[in-house]
Design a protein around this motif. Sequence first.
Motif, short mmCIF file in Angstrom:
data_model
loop_
_atom_site.label_atom_id
_atom_site.label_comp_id
_atom_site.label_asym_id
_atom_site.label_seq_id
_atom_site.Cartn_x
_atom_site.Cartn_y
_atom_site.Cartn_z
N PHE A 187 0.82 -1.21 0.00
CA PHE A 187 0.00 0.00 0.00
C PHE A 187 0.85 1.27 0.00
CE2 PHE A 187 -2.62 3.29 1.99
CZ PHE A 187 -3.80 3.18 1.28
N SER A 188 1.83 1.34 0.90
CA SER A 188 2.63 2.56 1.01
C SER A 188 3.45 2.80 -0.26
CB SER A 188 3.55 2.50 2.23
OG SER A 188 4.44 1.40 2.15
N GLN A 189 3.96 1.73 -0.86
CA GLN A 189 4.73 1.90 -2.10
C GLN A 189 3.83 2.38 -3.23
OE1 GLN A 189 4.89 -0.71 -0.09
NE2 GLN A 189 6.96 -1.56 0.05
N MET A 190 2.60 1.87 -3.28
CA MET A 190 1.68 2.30 -4.33
C MET A 190 1.32 3.77 -4.18
SD MET A 190 1.11 0.00 -6.58
CE MET A 190 -0.31 0.78 -7.37
N LEU A 191 1.19 4.24 -2.95
CA LEU A 191 0.92 5.66 -2.74
C LEU A 191 2.01 6.53 -3.35
CD1 LEU A 191 -0.23 5.62 1.00
CD2 LEU A 191 -1.66 6.29 -0.93
N MET A 192 3.25 6.08 -3.21
CA MET A 192 4.37 6.89 -3.67
C MET A 192 4.71 6.63 -5.14
SD MET A 192 6.86 6.87 -0.35
CE MET A 192 6.16 7.06 1.30
N ARG A 193 4.06 5.64 -5.74
CA ARG A 193 4.29 5.35 -7.15
C ARG A 193 3.11 5.78 -8.03
NH1 ARG A 193 8.69 2.11 -8.08
NH2 ARG A 193 9.64 1.17 -6.23
N SER A 194 2.14 6.46 -7.42
CA SER A 194 0.94 6.86 -8.15
C SER A 194 0.87 8.37 -8.27
CB SER A 194 -0.31 6.33 -7.46
OG SER A 194 -0.27 4.92 -7.35
N LYS A 195 0.33 8.84 -9.39
CA LYS A 195 0.19 10.28 -9.61
C LYS A 195 -1.03 10.84 -8.89
CE LYS A 195 0.95 12.03 -13.64
NZ LYS A 195 0.84 12.33 -15.09
N PHE A 196 -2.14 10.09 -8.93
CA PHE A 196 -3.39 10.55 -8.33
C PHE A 196 -3.92 9.44 -7.42
CE2 PHE A 196 -3.12 12.54 -12.54
CZ PHE A 196 -3.27 13.88 -12.22
N CYS A 197 -4.48 9.84 -6.27
CA CYS A 197 -5.03 8.87 -5.32
C CYS A 197 -6.44 9.30 -4.91
CB CYS A 197 -4.15 8.77 -4.07
SG CYS A 197 -2.52 8.04 -4.37
N LEU A 198 -7.34 8.33 -4.87
CA LEU A 198 -8.72 8.62 -4.50
C LEU A 198 -8.81 9.08 -3.05
CD1 LEU A 198 -11.75 8.57 -5.24
CD2 LEU A 198 -11.79 6.18 -4.47
N ALA A 199 -9.49 10.18 -2.84
CA ALA A 199 -9.70 10.71 -1.49
C ALA A 199 -11.20 10.87 -1.30
CB ALA A 199 -8.99 12.05 -1.31
N THR A 200 -11.79 9.92 -0.62
CA THR A 200 -13.23 9.96 -0.42
C THR A 200 -13.56 9.44 0.96
OG1 THR A 200 -15.36 9.32 -1.38
CG2 THR A 200 -13.65 7.65 -1.34
N GLN A 201 -14.80 9.64 1.37
CA GLN A 201 -15.24 9.16 2.66
C GLN A 201 -15.43 7.64 2.62
OE1 GLN A 201 -16.81 11.66 1.00
NE2 GLN A 201 -18.58 10.69 0.08
N GLY A 202 -15.56 7.06 3.81
CA GLY A 202 -15.87 5.64 3.92
C GLY A 202 -17.27 5.50 4.49
N GLY A 203 -17.36 4.93 5.70
CA GLY A 203 -18.65 4.87 6.37
C GLY A 203 -19.06 6.23 6.90
N GLY A 204 -18.10 7.11 7.04
CA GLY A 204 -18.33 8.49 7.48
C GLY A 204 -17.17 9.32 6.97
N HIS A 205 -16.69 10.23 7.80
CA HIS A 205 -15.55 11.05 7.37
C HIS A 205 -14.35 10.16 7.08
CE1 HIS A 205 -13.35 10.50 11.14
NE2 HIS A 205 -14.48 10.71 11.78
N GLY A 206 -13.49 10.59 6.20
CA GLY A 206 -12.33 9.79 5.83
C GLY A 206 -11.02 10.49 6.14
N ASN A 207 -9.92 9.75 5.99
CA ASN A 207 -8.59 10.34 6.12
C ASN A 207 -7.74 10.05 4.90
OD1 ASN A 207 -8.19 7.60 6.49
ND2 ASN A 207 -6.70 7.84 8.14
N ARG A 208 -8.38 9.59 3.81
CA ARG A 208 -7.61 9.26 2.61
C ARG A 208 -6.93 10.48 2.02
NH1 ARG A 208 -7.45 3.90 0.60
NH2 ARG A 208 -8.67 2.63 2.05
N GLN A 209 -7.55 11.66 2.17
CA GLN A 209 -6.93 12.86 1.61
C GLN A 209 -5.63 13.19 2.32
OE1 GLN A 209 -8.82 12.83 4.43
NE2 GLN A 209 -10.56 14.05 3.69
N VAL A 210 -5.59 12.94 3.64
CA VAL A 210 -4.36 13.19 4.40
C VAL A 210 -3.30 12.17 4.01
CG1 VAL A 210 -3.36 13.32 6.71
CG2 VAL A 210 -5.69 14.16 6.31
N ILE A 211 -3.70 10.90 3.94
CA ILE A 211 -2.76 9.84 3.59
C ILE A 211 -2.14 10.10 2.22
CG2 ILE A 211 -2.60 7.38 3.03
CD1 ILE A 211 -4.80 6.90 5.13
N ALA A 212 -2.97 10.47 1.25
CA ALA A 212 -2.47 10.73 -0.10
C ALA A 212 -1.55 11.94 -0.13
CB ALA A 212 -3.64 10.94 -1.06
#
Length: 331
Positions: free
Chosen positions: A127-152
């Motif tokens: 997962f972490s390697q894919m984050l750093m090897r990707s140009k764009f990453c999906l940042a959306t909510q899950g069951g409620g608020h999300g943290n994907r935007q921070v992770i990306a």
Amino acid sequence: MTWLTHWGVYKPVHSPSHPPGTSPRESLLWAPAHNPGRDVVVPVPEGGGFGHDKSPLHPLSRNPPVRNTTFFHAGRVCGVGLPNTSQPWPFNCPPRGRRYSGAVRQRVHAYHHNRTGYAVLPHVKNFSQMLMRSKFCLATQGGGHGNRQVIAAVSGCIPVVIGDHVYQPFEPELDWNDFSVRVLEEQIPILHEILAAVDEETYRRKQAALRCGAQHVLFSSMRGSLIGESGHYDAFETTLEILRAHIDHPGVPPQDLQKVDEKFKRFMACGADEVGQEPPPREPGTPAVCSKSAFDGPSSCRHCVYKSLLGGAHTMCCNSLDLAACPRLWS
């Protein structure tokens, strides 16, 4: 009263998978929970997982991975179970899984899971390697608020924000358009066309702005720095600065605060004149917050104190267990 919450829903959000004729009450996913201009959306604290200790945003990072994946998302799609790739949306998930994430993840997976250059998966080991090897990453909510935007963002991957009527951390005071790509839910089928239209210059500009945006969504001053930041513009300080601007400019729409307050504008640009520009260098010898980055040498703080919290999280403060006594080292 002002609320600080992670949940920036400012208009009713209805399920797009309900059949025609469903009443608004039956189709309601999330009721409004945020009052723009009064409340503040704060980020979910991120403590240094996901390979962020080796973030390519750090000034000392050398030879970062090549970003040869166009778009990446790994995680639950239906909320429960695995998506059925032989079925179109909304039938790619069982009925009880069609409301998860506001049906954003389900639609992204249905339309793009087998697209060349796209990695849209329920699970991935690296997962972490894919984050750093990707140009764009999906940042959306899950069951409620999300943290994907921070992770990306901290991974240097441009967040692709999808979620109608849901503000991201510190939005609209912080303009996420500077360092992310906003896609309306109705545009999910043409997501690939939208990303293909981001030319190299626009991408470079967003990447330059991302390092400042990432500073705003990290609680560096109380959980440790990750990208060589001082903590001056971290999430705690950004919260205080937004509240200050609200008080100083009553009645000004939150998205216009930077137009009427030069101090606020420079703060949101991390000390630069404009977002994406290099800020002035710190004075020689200026101490930094405690660091968790693999790229930093010994901390200028002689004694970084860890305090464990519930759920395995922790705080990291210079010379004190008490966050209230944690020195603001840049002041």
